[in-house]
Design an enzyme around this catalytic site. Structure first.
Site, mmCIF file in Angstrom:
data_model
loop_
_atom_site.group_PDB
_atom_site.id
_atom_site.type_symbol
_atom_site.label_atom_id
_atom_site.label_comp_id
_atom_site.label_asym_id
_atom_site.label_seq_id
_atom_site.Cartn_x
_atom_site.Cartn_y
_atom_site.Cartn_z
ATOM 1 C CD GLU A 81 -2.913 -1.160 2.319
ATOM 2 O OE1 GLU A 81 -2.478 -0.715 3.394
ATOM 3 O OE2 GLU A 81 -4.022 -1.712 2.219
ATOM 4 C CD GLU A 112 4.559 -21.128 11.902
ATOM 5 O OE1 GLU A 112 4.714 -21.313 13.112
ATOM 6 O OE2 GLU A 112 3.607 -20.485 11.419
#
Length: 272
Positions: A81, A112
Site C-alpha cells: 500500500e 514457518e
C-alpha cells in the site's frame, strides 16, 4: 528466560457454540476494543523503531517485513500500500512471507519452521546494513522469523519486531522490539484476531509516520499518491483546487499535464 505465551492462553469466554450471533459479535467487539489501548502502551517502543527506519531510508535504505501466516500477509499488505499511497518505489518497503508468494493465499505447511529460509529470502534482495528488517510474529517464537533476524544482527542490519508476547525469543533477538500485549484471543490461540489487529495498527503507524517524515505528505494530503483510478484522480483535482484556490478546470488541466499533485502545485507556484 521468563516467557509466557499469553496469545495461547485460554479465552476469557467459553461455550462459544452456545452463544447467539449477537452475543458472539458483541463479545468479539468487546475484545477488539482493548487492542488500541494495548498499542498505545507500545508507542515508546514504536517511536524508537521509527526513528531508526527514517534515518536508514533517508540514506537510501529499505524497509523489510518478514513473517509467516497472518503476520506475513499483513506485512505484505502494508508494504504493497505504500507505493500507491505515497508514490514511493515498490522496492522501498518489501514484505516477505514464509513459503513465498503462494502462501499469501494458501498456507504452506511447516514453512514457518525453517531456520534457514528467512535469511535466504532476504539475501534474494541483496540485503545490507543500509536496510531495516522487522520480524512480525504474534507468538514471538516463529523460527523462520527469528533465524532471519539473528542473521541480520550478525551482518550489522538493524532489526525490529512486532509481537504480542512479552519477553519472547523474537523480542530477545530484535534490537528494537515492539510488544503489543493483547492477551488471550476470543477463540483460544486464534492470533489472526486481536494480535493481527494490533499488527495492522502498528504497521499503519510505522509506515505512515515514516512517510510523513520523508516528506511524502503535504499538510495532511497524499500529494505523491499514484493516480491509479478515477477516485484518486478526482481527489487529486480537489487537492490542487484547495491548495491553489483555482477552478476545477484549471486544476484538472494541471493534473493532466504533470500527472502528480505535488508537481502540479510546484509548477503552478513557480509560474511555469
Amino acid at each position: 528466560m521468563n516467557f509466557t505465551k499469553t496469545t495461547e492462553q485460554d479465552s476469557n469466554y467459553n461455550h462459544l457454540e452456545k452463544m447467539t450471533v449477537s452475543e458472539l459479535l458483541t463479545n468479539i467487539n468487546s475484545e477488539d476494543k482493548t487492542v488500541a489501548l494495548a498499542v498505545e502502551k507500545a508507542i515508546p517502543q514504536i517511536e524508537i523503531l521509527v526513528n531508526q527506519i527514517v534515518q536508514k531510508l533517508e540514506k537510501g535504505g529499505r524497509l523489510f517485513y518478514i513473517g509467516a501466516g497472518t503476520s506475513g500477509r499483513l506485512g505484505i499488505l502494508d508494504a504493497s500500500e505504500c507505493p500507491p499511497t505515497f508514490g514511493v518505489s515498490y522496492d522501498l518497503v518489501i514484505g516477505l512471507i514464509a513459503g513465498g508468494d503462494s502462501a499469501i493465499r494458501k498456507a504452506v505447511e511447516f514453512a514457518e519452521d525453517s531456520t534457514t529460509q528467512g535469511w535466504k529470502d532476504l539475501q534474494n534482495y541483496n540485503i545490507s546494513e543500509k536496510d531495516v528488517v522487522i520480524g512480525i510474529a504474534a507468538s514471538g517464537t516463529t523460527p523462520y522469523v527469528i533465524s532471519a533476524l539473528k542473521n541480520c544482527n550478525k551482518n550489522q542490519i538493524i532489526t525490529g519486531c512486532i509481537t504480542s508476547n512479552h519477553n519472547s525469543p523474537l523480542s530477545q533477538t530484535a534490537q528494537y522490539p515492539v510488544e503489543v500485549i493483547v492477551g488471550p484471543e476470543f477463540v483460544t490461540g486464534s492470533s489472526r484476531m486481536k494480535a493481527g489487529t494490533a499488527q495492522k495498527m502498528t504497521l499503519n503507524m510505522i509506515t505512515t509516520t515514516t512517510m510523513i517524515k520523508l516528506e511524502k505528505v503535504k499538510g495532511n494530503k497524499m500529494v505523491d499518491m499514484q493516480l491509479s483510478n478515477n477516485k484518486l484522480v478526482n481527489r487529486g483535482i480537489k487537492m490542487i483546487m484547495s491548495e491553489l484556490n483555482i477552478s476545477q478546470k484549471e486544476a484538472q488541466n494541471l493534473l493532466d499535464k504533470y500527472k502528480n499533485v505535488r508537481t502540479a502545485i510546484q509548477h503552478y507556484n513557480n509560474g511555469n
